[in-house]
Scaffold this motif. Structure first.
Motif, short mmCIF file in Angstrom:
data_model
loop_
_atom_site.label_atom_id
_atom_site.label_comp_id
_atom_site.label_asym_id
_atom_site.label_seq_id
_atom_site.Cartn_x
_atom_site.Cartn_y
_atom_site.Cartn_z
N UNK A 18 -5.67 4.50 -4.68
CA UNK A 18 -6.75 4.99 -5.54
C UNK A 18 -6.21 5.26 -6.95
N UNK A 19 -5.04 5.87 -7.04
CA UNK A 19 -4.43 6.14 -8.34
C UNK A 19 -4.10 4.84 -9.06
N UNK A 20 -3.52 3.90 -8.34
CA UNK A 20 -3.20 2.59 -8.94
C UNK A 20 -4.47 1.88 -9.37
N UNK A 21 -5.49 1.91 -8.54
CA UNK A 21 -6.78 1.28 -8.85
C UNK A 21 -7.34 1.83 -10.16
N UNK A 22 -7.40 3.16 -10.24
CA UNK A 22 -7.99 3.80 -11.42
C UNK A 22 -7.15 3.64 -12.68
N UNK A 23 -5.84 3.73 -12.55
CA UNK A 23 -4.97 3.78 -13.73
C UNK A 23 -4.39 2.45 -14.15
N UNK A 24 -4.30 1.48 -13.24
CA UNK A 24 -3.71 0.19 -13.58
C UNK A 24 -4.72 -0.95 -13.56
N UNK A 25 -5.44 -1.08 -12.46
CA UNK A 25 -6.29 -2.26 -12.32
C UNK A 25 -7.61 -2.15 -13.09
N UNK A 26 -8.35 -1.07 -12.89
CA UNK A 26 -9.65 -0.96 -13.55
C UNK A 26 -9.53 -1.08 -15.08
N UNK A 27 -8.57 -0.39 -15.72
CA UNK A 27 -8.51 -0.50 -17.19
C UNK A 27 -7.92 -1.82 -17.70
N UNK B 114 8.60 -19.79 -6.76
CA UNK B 114 9.81 -19.00 -6.56
C UNK B 114 9.58 -17.87 -5.57
N UNK B 115 10.65 -17.15 -5.29
CA UNK B 115 10.61 -16.04 -4.35
C UNK B 115 11.04 -14.76 -5.05
N UNK B 116 10.59 -13.64 -4.50
CA UNK B 116 10.91 -12.35 -5.09
C UNK B 116 10.80 -11.29 -4.00
N UNK B 117 10.97 -10.04 -4.39
CA UNK B 117 10.80 -8.90 -3.49
C UNK B 117 9.81 -7.96 -4.16
N UNK B 118 8.81 -7.52 -3.40
CA UNK B 118 7.85 -6.55 -3.93
C UNK B 118 8.57 -5.23 -4.13
N UNK B 119 8.57 -4.70 -5.37
CA UNK B 119 9.32 -3.47 -5.63
C UNK B 119 8.75 -2.23 -4.93
N UNK B 120 7.48 -2.26 -4.58
CA UNK B 120 6.86 -1.12 -3.91
C UNK B 120 7.13 -1.15 -2.41
N UNK B 121 6.88 -2.30 -1.78
CA UNK B 121 6.97 -2.39 -0.32
C UNK B 121 8.32 -2.88 0.18
N UNK B 122 9.06 -3.56 -0.70
CA UNK B 122 10.33 -4.16 -0.27
C UNK B 122 10.15 -5.46 0.49
N UNK B 123 8.91 -5.92 0.63
CA UNK B 123 8.63 -7.16 1.36
C UNK B 123 8.97 -8.38 0.50
N UNK B 124 9.38 -9.45 1.17
CA UNK B 124 9.60 -10.71 0.48
C UNK B 124 8.25 -11.27 0.06
N UNK B 125 8.18 -11.78 -1.15
CA UNK B 125 6.96 -12.37 -1.68
C UNK B 125 7.25 -13.75 -2.26
#
Length: 153
Positions: A47-56, A135-146
């Motif tokens: 919810x915080x990410x939604x309001x502060x990062x995505x919506x704006x 390419x490949x990377x690692x999600x910094x929040x979850x640590x999952x391969x992306x």
């Protein structure tokens, strides 16, 4: 699952009144995709990410069927597609494709995204819609391969 008729839903811009429904759909969809993860515990963060990062910072397009949220997409001015969320009841239908088409209209030069490397259903969907693995990377929040994927016309 049968394909959904494209005439049975509509796309429209996000409105603030959609917040609770979009967050609930995000939670339900990710919970179905990854049942071992407790997404209810992640809702305050989301919810915080939604309001502060995505919506704006992103265009958010809602797919609505019979007055109910069926999916949404977020895409920023640089063409980064952060979220494509579709109610599992509509997986395999036309809603996700319509949302990707709308993202392509909003960002006609390029779209980039990250997708979990173990989410083969999503990877196949993006590939069918013209995205290529870059390419490949690692999600910094979850640590999952992306996987990084990109679409260009």
């Amino acid at each position: 699952m049968p394909k959904q008729d494209t005439k049975t839903f509509k796309l429209r811009p996000y409105a603030q009144a959609d917040e609770d429904a979009t967050i609930a759909l995000w939670q339900a969809t990710w919970q179905q995709t990854y049942p071992a993860i407790d997404f209810a515990a992640r809702v305050p963060w989301w919810r915080e990410r939604w309001r502060n990062e995505l919506v704006p910072n992103a265009e958010i397009i809602i797919a609505e069927q019979s007055g109910k949220l069926a999916g949404f997409i977020t895409i920023d001015a640089d063409g980064y597609l952060d979220q494509l969320v579709v109610d599992p009841a509509h997986w395999g239908g036309d809603i996700a494709t319509a949302l990707i088409s709308e993202a392509k209209r909003l960002s006609p030069a390029v779209i980039t995204l990250l997708v979990n490397a173990d989410n083969m259903r999503a990877i196949r969907f993006y590939a069918r819609n013209g995205f290529v693995h870059t390419g490949d990377d690692v999600n910094p929040t979850s640590g999952r391969l992306v996987k990084r994927m990109e679409w260009k016309p």
